[in-house]
Every structure is written in structure tokens, then in C-alpha cells.
Design a protein around this motif. Structure first.
Motif, PDB file in Angstrom:
ATOM      1  N   UNK A  42       7.516  -0.644 -13.968  1.00 26.15           N
ATOM      2  CA  UNK A  42       8.057   0.044 -12.792  1.00 26.15           C
ATOM      3  C   UNK A  42       8.996  -0.860 -12.017  1.00 26.15           C
ATOM      4  N   UNK A  43       9.856  -0.250 -11.242  1.00 27.11           N
ATOM      5  CA  UNK A  43      10.757  -1.029 -10.400  1.00 27.11           C
ATOM      6  C   UNK A  43       9.938  -1.870  -9.415  1.00 27.11           C
ATOM      7  N   UNK A  44      10.369  -3.086  -9.119  1.00 28.02           N
ATOM      8  CA  UNK A  44       9.653  -3.906  -8.135  1.00 28.02           C
ATOM      9  C   UNK A  44       9.558  -3.178  -6.800  1.00 28.02           C
ATOM     10  N   UNK A  45       8.486  -3.462  -6.089  1.00 26.71           N
ATOM     11  CA  UNK A  45       8.319  -2.844  -4.778  1.00 26.71           C
ATOM     12  C   UNK A  45       9.446  -3.292  -3.852  1.00 26.71           C
ATOM     13  N   UNK A  46       9.903  -2.370  -3.038  1.00 24.07           N
ATOM     14  CA  UNK A  46      10.984  -2.648  -2.097  1.00 24.07           C
ATOM     15  C   UNK A  46      10.476  -3.602  -1.013  1.00 24.07           C
ATOM     16  N   UNK A  47      11.049  -4.789  -0.894  1.00 26.86           N
ATOM     17  CA  UNK A  47      10.564  -5.755   0.109  1.00 26.86           C
ATOM     18  C   UNK A  47      10.758  -5.269   1.549  1.00 26.86           C
ATOM     19  N   UNK A  48      11.553  -4.245   1.717  1.00 26.47           N
ATOM     20  CA  UNK A  48      11.798  -3.726   3.061  1.00 26.47           C
ATOM     21  C   UNK A  48      10.862  -2.566   3.421  1.00 26.47           C
ATOM     22  N   UNK A  49       9.942  -2.241   2.509  1.00 26.22           N
ATOM     23  CA  UNK A  49       8.990  -1.163   2.766  1.00 26.22           C
ATOM     24  C   UNK A  49       7.568  -1.711   2.837  1.00 26.22           C
ATOM     25  N   UNK A  50       6.668  -0.885   3.347  1.00 28.41           N
ATOM     26  CA  UNK A  50       5.255  -1.249   3.413  1.00 28.41           C
ATOM     27  C   UNK A  50       4.482  -0.370   2.420  1.00 28.41           C
ATOM     28  N   UNK A  51       3.533  -0.997   1.731  1.00 21.75           N
ATOM     29  CA  UNK A  51       2.754  -0.286   0.719  1.00 21.75           C
ATOM     30  C   UNK A  51       1.265  -0.515   0.949  1.00 21.75           C
ATOM     31  N   UNK A  52       0.467   0.475   0.557  1.00 21.09           N
ATOM     32  CA  UNK A  52      -0.977   0.367   0.684  1.00 21.09           C
ATOM     33  C   UNK A  52      -1.620   1.243  -0.382  1.00 21.09           C
ATOM     34  N   UNK A  53      -2.829   0.895  -0.789  1.00 26.94           N
ATOM     35  CA  UNK A  53      -3.535   1.644  -1.829  1.00 26.94           C
ATOM     36  C   UNK A  53      -4.883   2.126  -1.304  1.00 26.94           C
ATOM     37  N   UNK A  54      -5.195   3.388  -1.566  1.00 26.22           N
ATOM     38  CA  UNK A  54      -6.498   3.948  -1.211  1.00 26.22           C
ATOM     39  C   UNK A  54      -7.369   3.986  -2.459  1.00 26.22           C
TER      40      UNK A  54
ATOM     41  N   UNK B  98      -1.866   8.819   9.545  1.00 25.73           N
ATOM     42  CA  UNK B  98      -1.628   7.625  10.366  1.00 25.73           C
ATOM     43  C   UNK B  98      -0.887   6.548   9.576  1.00 25.73           C
ATOM     44  N   UNK B  99      -1.303   6.351   8.337  1.00 30.91           N
ATOM     45  CA  UNK B  99      -0.628   5.339   7.518  1.00 30.91           C
ATOM     46  C   UNK B  99       0.841   5.692   7.314  1.00 30.91           C
ATOM     47  N   UNK B 100       1.106   6.933   7.045  1.00 29.61           N
ATOM     48  CA  UNK B 100       2.493   7.340   6.828  1.00 29.61           C
ATOM     49  C   UNK B 100       3.317   7.223   8.110  1.00 29.61           C
ATOM     50  N   UNK B 101       2.707   7.554   9.219  1.00 27.48           N
ATOM     51  CA  UNK B 101       3.438   7.436  10.483  1.00 27.48           C
ATOM     52  C   UNK B 101       3.743   5.980  10.814  1.00 27.48           C
ATOM     53  N   UNK B 102       2.933   5.070  10.255  1.00 22.98           N
ATOM     54  CA  UNK B 102       3.182   3.639  10.440  1.00 22.98           C
ATOM     55  C   UNK B 102       4.135   3.077   9.378  1.00 22.98           C
ATOM     56  N   UNK B 103       4.650   3.957   8.524  1.00 22.99           N
ATOM     57  CA  UNK B 103       5.664   3.537   7.552  1.00 22.99           C
ATOM     58  C   UNK B 103       5.136   3.130   6.191  1.00 22.99           C
ATOM     59  N   UNK B 104       3.857   3.421   5.905  1.00 24.49           N
ATOM     60  CA  UNK B 104       3.291   3.026   4.609  1.00 24.49           C
ATOM     61  C   UNK B 104       3.597   4.065   3.521  1.00 24.49           C
ATOM     62  N   UNK B 105       3.862   3.551   2.322  1.00 21.20           N
ATOM     63  CA  UNK B 105       3.888   4.382   1.126  1.00 21.20           C
ATOM     64  C   UNK B 105       2.579   4.123   0.389  1.00 21.20           C
ATOM     65  N   UNK B 106       1.876   5.199   0.042  1.00 20.91           N
ATOM     66  CA  UNK B 106       0.523   5.066  -0.529  1.00 20.91           C
ATOM     67  C   UNK B 106       0.608   5.168  -2.049  1.00 20.91           C
ATOM     68  N   UNK B 107       0.079   4.145  -2.738  1.00 20.31           N
ATOM     69  CA  UNK B 107       0.117   4.063  -4.198  1.00 20.31           C
ATOM     70  C   UNK B 107      -1.280   3.824  -4.760  1.00 20.31           C
ATOM     71  N   UNK B 108      -1.564   4.275  -5.989  1.00 19.35           N
ATOM     72  CA  UNK B 108      -2.800   3.831  -6.648  1.00 19.35           C
ATOM     73  C   UNK B 108      -2.712   2.338  -6.918  1.00 19.35           C
TER      74      UNK B 108
END
Length: 497
Positions: free
Chosen positions: A289-301, A462-472
Motif C-alpha cells: 500500500x501507499x505509505x501513510x500520508x505524514x500530514x494526516x492522522x491515523x488510528x486503528x480500532x 469524535x475521532x473523525x472530527x479530530x481529523x483521524x482516518x480509521x484503518x484496520x
């Protein structure tokens, strides 16, 4: 008197007629002779001219052949001088067959040189045997250099056979390659090793997971060999036989009961575990996969301890509505009771991972119990969805080096604990995640608690409103997590001690 003279007159007339006829014959023969002389002369002249032309043609053909021969030899020798490998020429002529063999000046720079030379000799002798020796033939034996990358070069025997085509007035060319290529590490000047390709045992264990799944996929009924596959001895960097190709690799398998003694893997299927410097990069460039965008925030549930027939379906409905993919670390004892639910989790695009069979603290039980906990869960999940889980979360996060070696899977820990197991309160869970979430983290939750499910929709909002993209978790870790290592995020990887 007239009567007496008549016979004499008659004789004179006959003589005159005979003389006339004879004269005509002489004239005819003369003319015919002259004609024959002219015809023969013409034929001779034509023959002489044709013979002269044939001679001229032969001379021209010979001149053209010599010119084309000189040009060909110049081309061959120039081509060899342009090769990276400096070589010397050995020339042999046998009738119409001329052989030019090019060998490295420094044979020690080509590992297994004698083996390559032996195969080259065989190729040359076979070409001689199969060639039509009534026309000029030139056989050029050399080592073909195949540059795979800056770090890898392949050497293989090759022959170019040139046959003179009289009608075309030029050489035809045919190239034959040997069957065996020696691939060399340009740094060490030694044949490639698995250490070059996979770097470490952890990557080799990750490759073994792919091998196991492929063995099952290639069998008409994987359930009949699942135990043999799960008990396949470890592949090792120093003892596993292999055949290298620029875009794939063939691995010899340890003695086993699956009926397979080797397997071929495409690098794109193991892209996260190969050293890209030692393979054809085009074979793996689109596999990760493409590397994660360093300008974005990511989190996994992530959700542990399920599946639960009361809570997991409701959680899946929420995740589907929100368009979120998560990771489910399942207990084998629950998987065997709710296979249809496990199948639904997988079909809806979530990752199905292992959390042991019965949730013991693995650092407090013996090695056989650890093995059983892992393998029984693997079998249960495979039976449900046809895939062996590749990731593992140890109960209580308890793991050490010995346990990790038995598990043989990447250890996925967590960096944000929702404490849902403690509070059993939806609002407390939401607040806890709001207060402790940060970029590149893995959130621990449990899909067996109703209150956790109650909180998920708000947690996502809440996570999305804080700018997170949620990934496995597998996506967060770039699909390259490896055994003997544990992960708290894509930038927090630790060898298990």
C-alpha cells in the motif's frame, strides 16, 4: 540417225540432272554446316558468356561473403568488448564451423565458473551436432550478464549460432541460453543467499505464513492437511534450499506430510518481507500500500475476545453504517461456536486475527500449551473462512521471546486502552479514548461488552472530527508486520525480548 543419237542425249540429260542434284546437296550440306557452325558457335559463345558470368557471380558471392564475414566478426568482437566482464577469445575452426569462446579474464569474479563453463561446452557441442555443416557456421559461446538491480547480477551460459544463408546473402542468427543462472551479490561477489533476500529470520517466518496459506489453497481440501501445514518445520535462512528468479523464488520445504517438497512464491505476495535491492523492483512496486500520508492522522480500532452472537452483529452493523474497517482478535473457543459470524466479519472487509483459544496468560503456561492455543485457533478460523490468521494478540499483552517463537506471528499490542473491560460504561469509554488517542495508535476494545458497542458510533464520530482516518491494524502497519516483533503503531515496533 536421230534414233541412233537419242540414247546418248538421254544419258547427257541424266548426267546433267544428277550433277544439278548433287550440286544442290552440296549447297544444302554447306548451308547446314554453316548453320551448325553458327549454332554451335552461338551455343558455345552463350556457354562461355554464362560460364564467365557464373565465375563473376562466384567471385562476387565470395567477395560479399568475405565482406559479411569480416563485418560479423567485427560486430561479435566489439560486442564482447562492450560487456562489463572483460574476457579473452579462444578460436577454433573445424571445416565450415568456426567457434569463438569468450571466457572471463578473471574467472574468480564469477562464482561457480566451472559449472557455467561445463554447461556452455555442452551447448556448443549440441549446436555443432545439430548444424548443417555444408554451409559456413559460426558459434559464439559466452556468458550473458543479466543485471537485475544495482545489487544483483546474473551470469548464464549462452551461445549465438550464425549460419550463412546463400540465397539471402547474409547471416541468420539464433541464440540459446543455458538453464542455470548464477545470481551474484555485487557487494560480496558471492552467489545470492536467503540472507540477502530476506535479511533476517523474522522475515523468513513471515514468508512461512504465506507458504502455509498457499499449501492450503493449492490443496482440494485444506482441512485434510491443516495439521501438517501448521506443524511445518521452520524455514531458515541458512538451511533452506532455493532457486532465485528476478520476480519469484522457489523454496525447498522441510520434510513434511503435505506431499509438497517445494513451493514457488511471487515476490508480490511477500513484498513486505523481501529486500527490494535484491529483486526486480517492478515485481513488487505495486504490491504494498501507499505509505501513510505524514500530514494526516491515523488510528486503528481493534476488538478482542469475540465473536459474541449478541454484541458482534450489532457492532458490525455500526461499522458498516460508518464505513469503518476494524480488526477482530478472536478466541478460538468462540470461533468454533459461531463460524457464520466469523465469516460475516471477514466478508465485510474486517481483519480476522487470533487472540488464542481460551485466553490464558501464555507466559505462565508450558510450550505445548502455547502451541495448542495458537494452532487450535488457527484451525478454527481456517475452517470458518479458509484463511489462517496472520496476526496475534496475546491475552493480557503477555509475551516473551520464547512464547513469540512458538506463536510465529506478528504480535499486535495496543497504545490506547479504552478500559471498557473495567468501566463497562459507554460514556466513560468515549471519554477515555477522547483523552488518550493520538496519531498512529492502536485502540484496545472488546466486542463482547454491550456498553462498548454502545460507544462505538460516538467514538468514530469524535475521532473523525479530530481529523483521524480509521484503518484496520494490518493497514496501519503497512502490511509488513513480522513475527518475533510486537507493534504499538506503525512507528513503534519492538523486538520481543
Amino acid at each position: 540417225m536421230d534414233r541412233k543419237n537419242h540414247p546418248r542425249g538421254t544419258r547427257n540429260s541424266r548426267r546433267e540432272r544428277n550433277n544439278h542434284i548433287f550440286s544442290k546437296k552440296i549447297a544444302f550440306v554447306s548451308i547446314l554446316s554453316i548453320l551448325l557452325i553458327f549454332i554451335c558457335g552461338g551455343v558455345y559463345a552463350t556457354y562461355a558468356m554464362q560460364h564467365k558470368q557464373d565465375k563473376l557471380n562466384e567471385v562476387e558471392d565470395e567477395r560479399q561473403y568475405k565482406q559479411k564475414e569480416v563485418t560479423l566478426l567485427e560486430k561479435i568482437r566489439k560486442s564482447q568488448k562492450l560487456e562489463d566482464l572483460e574476457s579473452s577469445e579462444v578460436e577454433k575452426t573445424d571445416g565450415n564451423v568456426q567457434t569463438l569462446i569468450y571466457e572471463p579474464v578473471a574467472t574468480d569474479v564469477v562464482p561457480q565458473f566451472q559449472a557455467i563453463k561445463t554447461e556452455l561446452t555442452t551447448l556448443i557441442e549440441t549446436s555443432k551436432k545439430n548444424s548443417f555443416k555444408e554451409v559456413p557456421i559460426k558459434i559464439v559461446g559466452h556468458m550473458k550478464i543479466n543485471k537485475i538491480s544495482d545489487q544483483v547480477v546474473g551470469y548464464l551460459p549462452a551461445i549465438d549460432t550464425y549460419t550463412w544463408e546463400q540465397e539471402k546473402g547474409d547471416w541468420s542468427e539464433k541464440t540459446e541460453l543455458g538453464k542455470n543462472t548464477v545470481f551474484v551479490n555485487q557487494k560480496t561477489k558471492q552467489p545470492l543467499t536467503l540472507q540477502d533476500i530476506f535479511s533476517n529470520e523474522a522475515n523468513m517466518l513471515a514468508v512461512q505464513q504465506v507458504v502455509q496459506q498457499q499449501l492450503l489453497d493449492e490443496n482440494s481440501d485444506g482441512n485434510t492437511i491443516i495439521d501438517d501445514v501448521l506443524n511445518l518445520p521452520n524455514l531458515s535462512l541458512d538451511k533452506t534450499a532455493f532457486t532465485y528468479y528476478p520476480d519469484k523464488i522457489k523454496l525447498g520445504l522441510p520434510d513434511n506430510s503435505t506431499g509438497k517438497n517445494e513451493i514457488t512464491l511471487s515476490y508480490k505476495d511477500i513484498a513486505g518481507y523481501v529486500n527490494p535491492e535484491f529483486v526486480d523492483f517492478s515485481s513488487i512496486k505495486d504490491a504494498l500500500p501507499e505509505p501513510l500520508d505524514p500530514n494526516k492522522k491515523y488510528i486503528s480500532l481493534t476488538f478482542d475476545d469475540g465473536p459474541n452472537p449478541e454484541t458482534t452483529p450489532r457492532l458490525l452493523d455500526i461499522l458498516k453504517e460508518k464505513g469503518v474497517k476494524a480488526t477482530f482478535f478472536m478466541l478460538g473457543q468462540n470461533v468454533v461456536k459461531h463460524e457464520a459470524l466469523v465469516k460475516r466479519v471477514a466478508e465485510e472487509g474486517h481483519e480476522v486475527a487470533s487472540h488464542s483459544y481460551s485466553h490464558p496468560q501464555l507466559t505462565g503456561v508450558d510450550a505445548q500449551r502455547v502451541k495448542d492455543e495458537v494452532q487450535n485457533t488457527d484451525k478454527a478460523i481456517y475452517h470458518a473462512i479458509g484463511k489462517i490468521p496472520t496476526d496475534f494478540r496475546p491475552p493480557y499483552g503477555a509475551v516473551n521471546k520464547d512464547v513469540a517463537a512458538i506463536i510465529r506471528k506478528p504480535i499486535i499490542q495496543w497504545s490506547v486502552d479504552s478500559q471498557d473491560w473495567q468501566s463497562h460504561n459507554a460514556q466513560a469509554i468515549i471519554k477515555r479514548i477522547d483523552d488518550t488517542a493520538y496519531n498512529d495508535t492502536i485502540v484496545l476494545m472488546h466486542d463482547i461488552h454491550p456498553e462498548t458497542v454502545d460507544s462505538v458510533s460516538t467514538v468514530i464520530d469524535h475521532l473523525r472530527s479530530d481529523g483521524y482516518e480509521i484503518l484496520p491494524s494490518k493497514e496501519l502497519l503497512g502490511r509488513k508486520a513480522k513475527p518475533l516483533h510486537m507493534y504499538y503503531g506503525s512507528k513503534d515496533e519492538r523486538p520481543v525480548q
